[in-house]
Design a protein around this motif. Structure first.
Motif, mmCIF file in Angstrom:
data_model
loop_
_atom_site.group_PDB
_atom_site.id
_atom_site.type_symbol
_atom_site.label_atom_id
_atom_site.label_comp_id
_atom_site.label_asym_id
_atom_site.label_seq_id
_atom_site.Cartn_x
_atom_site.Cartn_y
_atom_site.Cartn_z
ATOM 1 N N ALA A 135 83.255 3.320 -43.395
ATOM 2 C CA ALA A 135 83.023 2.513 -42.200
ATOM 3 C C ALA A 135 84.266 2.488 -41.309
ATOM 4 C CB ALA A 135 82.635 1.092 -42.606
ATOM 5 N N GLU A 136 85.424 2.423 -41.935
ATOM 6 C CA GLU A 136 86.686 2.423 -41.191
ATOM 7 C C GLU A 136 86.866 3.731 -40.434
ATOM 8 O OE1 GLU A 136 90.918 2.944 -43.054
ATOM 9 O OE2 GLU A 136 90.403 0.821 -43.159
ATOM 10 N N ARG A 137 86.468 4.838 -41.078
ATOM 11 C CA ARG A 137 86.608 6.152 -40.450
ATOM 12 C C ARG A 137 85.544 6.384 -39.382
ATOM 13 N NH1 ARG A 137 89.090 9.955 -43.784
ATOM 14 N NH2 ARG A 137 88.755 11.416 -42.062
ATOM 15 N N MET A 138 84.427 5.653 -39.458
ATOM 16 C CA MET A 138 83.307 5.845 -38.526
ATOM 17 C C MET A 138 83.168 4.663 -37.573
ATOM 18 S SD MET A 138 82.136 8.771 -39.435
ATOM 19 C CE MET A 138 82.270 9.850 -40.858
ATOM 20 N N GLY B 258 79.044 3.262 -44.053
ATOM 21 C CA GLY B 258 79.555 2.876 -45.365
ATOM 22 C C GLY B 258 78.474 2.896 -46.429
ATOM 23 N N THR B 259 77.301 2.385 -46.097
ATOM 24 C CA THR B 259 76.185 2.397 -47.046
ATOM 25 C C THR B 259 75.799 3.830 -47.402
ATOM 26 O OG1 THR B 259 75.315 0.294 -46.221
ATOM 27 C CG2 THR B 259 73.776 1.723 -47.399
ATOM 28 N N ALA B 260 75.801 4.723 -46.413
ATOM 29 C CA ALA B 260 75.456 6.121 -46.659
ATOM 30 C C ALA B 260 76.460 6.780 -47.602
ATOM 31 C CB ALA B 260 75.394 6.881 -45.332
ATOM 32 N N ALA B 261 77.744 6.475 -47.430
ATOM 33 C CA ALA B 261 78.760 7.065 -48.300
ATOM 34 C C ALA B 261 78.601 6.587 -49.741
ATOM 35 C CB ALA B 261 80.154 6.715 -47.778
ATOM 36 N N LEU B 262 78.334 5.299 -49.923
ATOM 37 C CA LEU B 262 78.161 4.775 -51.275
ATOM 38 C C LEU B 262 76.893 5.335 -51.915
ATOM 39 C CD1 LEU B 262 79.341 2.845 -53.382
ATOM 40 C CD2 LEU B 262 77.948 1.022 -52.379
ATOM 41 N N PHE B 263 75.822 5.440 -51.141
ATOM 42 C CA PHE B 263 74.583 6.023 -51.641
ATOM 43 C C PHE B 263 74.810 7.461 -52.092
ATOM 44 C CE2 PHE B 263 70.741 8.551 -50.479
ATOM 45 C CZ PHE B 263 69.904 8.085 -51.487
ATOM 46 N N LEU B 264 75.559 8.224 -51.303
ATOM 47 C CA LEU B 264 75.827 9.615 -51.643
ATOM 48 C C LEU B 264 76.698 9.719 -52.894
ATOM 49 C CD1 LEU B 264 75.185 12.421 -50.535
ATOM 50 C CD2 LEU B 264 77.304 12.318 -49.202
ATOM 51 N N LEU B 265 77.672 8.821 -53.026
ATOM 52 C CA LEU B 265 78.523 8.827 -54.217
ATOM 53 C C LEU B 265 77.695 8.610 -55.475
ATOM 54 C CD1 LEU B 265 81.431 8.806 -55.451
ATOM 55 C CD2 LEU B 265 81.364 6.316 -55.208
ATOM 56 N N TYR B 266 76.732 7.710 -55.414
ATOM 57 C CA TYR B 266 75.905 7.418 -56.583
ATOM 58 C C TYR B 266 74.769 8.417 -56.762
ATOM 59 C CZ TYR B 266 78.186 2.824 -56.835
ATOM 60 O OH TYR B 266 79.090 1.804 -56.957
ATOM 61 N N ALA C 108 90.749 14.432 -53.128
ATOM 62 C CA ALA C 108 91.775 14.703 -52.117
ATOM 63 C C ALA C 108 91.126 15.067 -50.783
ATOM 64 C CB ALA C 108 92.680 15.835 -52.590
ATOM 65 N N GLY C 109 90.066 15.880 -50.830
ATOM 66 C CA GLY C 109 89.361 16.241 -49.604
ATOM 67 C C GLY C 109 88.714 15.046 -48.940
ATOM 68 N N LEU C 110 88.151 14.142 -49.750
ATOM 69 C CA LEU C 110 87.524 12.927 -49.220
ATOM 70 C C LEU C 110 88.522 12.111 -48.397
ATOM 71 C CD1 LEU C 110 85.345 10.529 -51.401
ATOM 72 C CD2 LEU C 110 86.995 9.645 -49.774
ATOM 73 N N LEU C 111 89.754 12.039 -48.886
ATOM 74 C CA LEU C 111 90.766 11.223 -48.217
ATOM 75 C C LEU C 111 91.366 11.913 -46.999
ATOM 76 C CD1 LEU C 111 92.590 9.828 -51.388
ATOM 77 C CD2 LEU C 111 90.947 8.644 -49.929
ATOM 78 N N LEU C 112 91.308 13.246 -46.956
ATOM 79 C CA LEU C 112 91.979 13.988 -45.883
ATOM 80 C C LEU C 112 91.029 14.556 -44.845
ATOM 81 C CD1 LEU C 112 94.568 15.944 -48.077
ATOM 82 C CD2 LEU C 112 94.986 13.903 -46.693
ATOM 83 N N ALA C 113 89.749 14.726 -45.199
ATOM 84 C CA ALA C 113 88.807 15.381 -44.287
ATOM 85 C C ALA C 113 88.582 14.540 -43.034
ATOM 86 C CB ALA C 113 87.479 15.639 -44.992
ATOM 87 N N PRO C 114 88.465 15.184 -41.897
ATOM 88 C CA PRO C 114 88.234 14.440 -40.650
ATOM 89 C C PRO C 114 86.773 14.068 -40.470
ATOM 90 C CG PRO C 114 88.398 16.781 -40.182
ATOM 91 C CD PRO C 114 88.663 16.615 -41.654
ATOM 92 N N GLY C 115 86.537 12.884 -39.926
ATOM 93 C CA GLY C 115 85.205 12.462 -39.512
ATOM 94 C C GLY C 115 84.117 12.631 -40.560
#
Length: 396
Positions: free
Chosen positions: A228-231, A238-246, A281-288
């Motif tokens: 959410a902070e990045r978007m 944020g919900t989409a990212a958590l859903f994808l992680l799980y 590492a990619g998750l933390l560095l990737a843009p957008g």
């Protein structure tokens, strides 16, 4: 009851229970939005859900090794649901902590006995345990959507509606429990397990599980806020990212069993943890929006070893299957919560990206530990036994 029907019921029930493990992280953005919780405060909520679960889970495992306690499945399911249902009814931080802690105890009581029942119902094969784990992983994946569907509509005051999956899970497990045959007071389900305990390997496996748990729970608690902070503050992002992680767990558990049938559980787990280190590492560095690709890769890397660790633990401790299940299956998704307050405190003082960066090291440590583990060589008796069912050749 036919084996496939029993495993299906247990898998769906597992999904309902693990909705409540995923629900804690899914509720975090709503606690921040409605109650203005800081990063440290929401990590305390995650800790409350994890700390009692982390302590209680092995104790329930020891209990299930000594005697069958099938009634724990419906009771623990309802406790897990009740805690989450009560977490939003009061503005009191202490009441919220107590509610999620109650849910954590329910989750702790559920996993060792459910793993024992699933192992007995499935004949002990990796493939069946993979499907059982798949149910739990789907529950995790559905948690953000379930919470958002309820709480986004009417706020935290509607959390009592989240008790419904617990009622469904309790109802589903009852026919399986009625069909289960009694077993001896001491020992695991069915005939006594063959082989001797390899405690040293089990300890190293458990440390690897802890490393996985720190990465998984840390990301689960904060990836929605990070996305959410990045978007630009989008809660949906944020919900989409958590859903994808799980969601990756759905494919990861089944894929892990298939790959292990060809290359072995230890080797497949090693590859998975190397993938995970790079993808975090990619998750933390990737843009957008590119971060979503790395969230998906991280999910796959964390979930492929998930069910493999459970059966490895059972094979390293064949005389204490309940204890092994309580640690490898339960602590895999709870002990990491003990570290989340440190991540939250660091995020409050620096940034969320800085606080999440140390998580890259966790899969590296897990990889190093797995490199020291042997692939269990199990006896091949004339009849099919549970240990026989866990042999790699039966996973494909």
């Amino acid at each position: 009851m036919r084996k496939n029907h029993a495993i299906t019921r247990l898998s769906v029930g597992h999904a309902c229970v693990d909705v409540y493990q995923g629900a804690v992280a899914a509720l975090v953005p709503f606690f921040v939005a409605e109650r203005a919780y800081s990063y440290a405060a929401v990590s305390g909520v995650v800790l409350a859900a994890s700390v009692l679960s982390s302590v209680a889970q092995p104790l329930f495992g020891v209990l299930t090794d000594r005697r069958a306690v099938p009634w724990l499945l419906p009771v623990s399911t309802l406790l897990a649901g009740l805690g989450i249902a009560l977490s939003g009814v009061s503005d009191s931080y202490a009441v919220t902590l107590a509610a999620v802690a109650l849910s954590g105890v329910g989750v702790a009581a559920y996993h060792p006995e459910s793993a024992r029942v699933a192992r007995a119902a499935a004949g002990g094969s990796h493939a069946a345990m993979g499907w059982f784990s798949l149910g739990g992983n789907l529950g995790f994946a559905l948690a953000p959507l379930t919470v958002a569907a309820v709480v986004a509509v009417g706020g935290l005051r509607l959390t009592p509606l989240l008790l419904l999956p617990a009622v469904v899970s309790a109802a589903l497990c009852l026919p399986v429990l009625r069909a289960e045959r009694p077993r001896p007071r001491h020992g695991t389900a069915g005939p006594p397990a063959a082989g001797t305990d390899d405690t040293a390997s089990f300890v190293r496996l458990s440390l690897a599980v802890v490393c996985r748990s720190v990465a998984f729970v840390g990301l689960g608690a904060f990836v929605s806020l990070y996305a959410a902070e990045r978007m630009d503050g989008s809660r949906a992002a944020g919900t989409a990212a958590l859903f994808l992680l799980y969601l990756g767990g759905a494919a990861g558990s089944v894929l892990g069993g298939a790959l292990a049938g060809r290359w072995g559980r230890v080797r497949v787990s090693c590859w998975s943890y190397l993938l995970t280190a790079g993808s975090i590492a990619g998750l933390l560095l990737a843009p957008g929006p590119a971060l979503y690709l790395f969230v998906a890769l991280t999910s796959a890397g964390l979930y492929v070893p998930f069910s493999l660790q459970v059966t490895l633990g059972q094979d390293y401790l064949p005389s204490r299957v309940g204890t092994a299940s309580g640690i490898t299956l339960g602590l895999a998704v709870s002990v990491g919560g003990l570290i989340s307050p440190l991540i939250g405190a660091l995020a409050d003082r620096t940034s969320l990206r800085t606080a999440l960066t140390p998580l890259v090291l966790m899969p590296v440590l897990a990889w190093l530990l797995f490199r020291t583990l042997p692939e269990p060589v199990l006896p091949a008796p004339s009849g099919v036994t549970e240990s026989d069912g866990d042999a790699p050749s039966r996973t494909s």
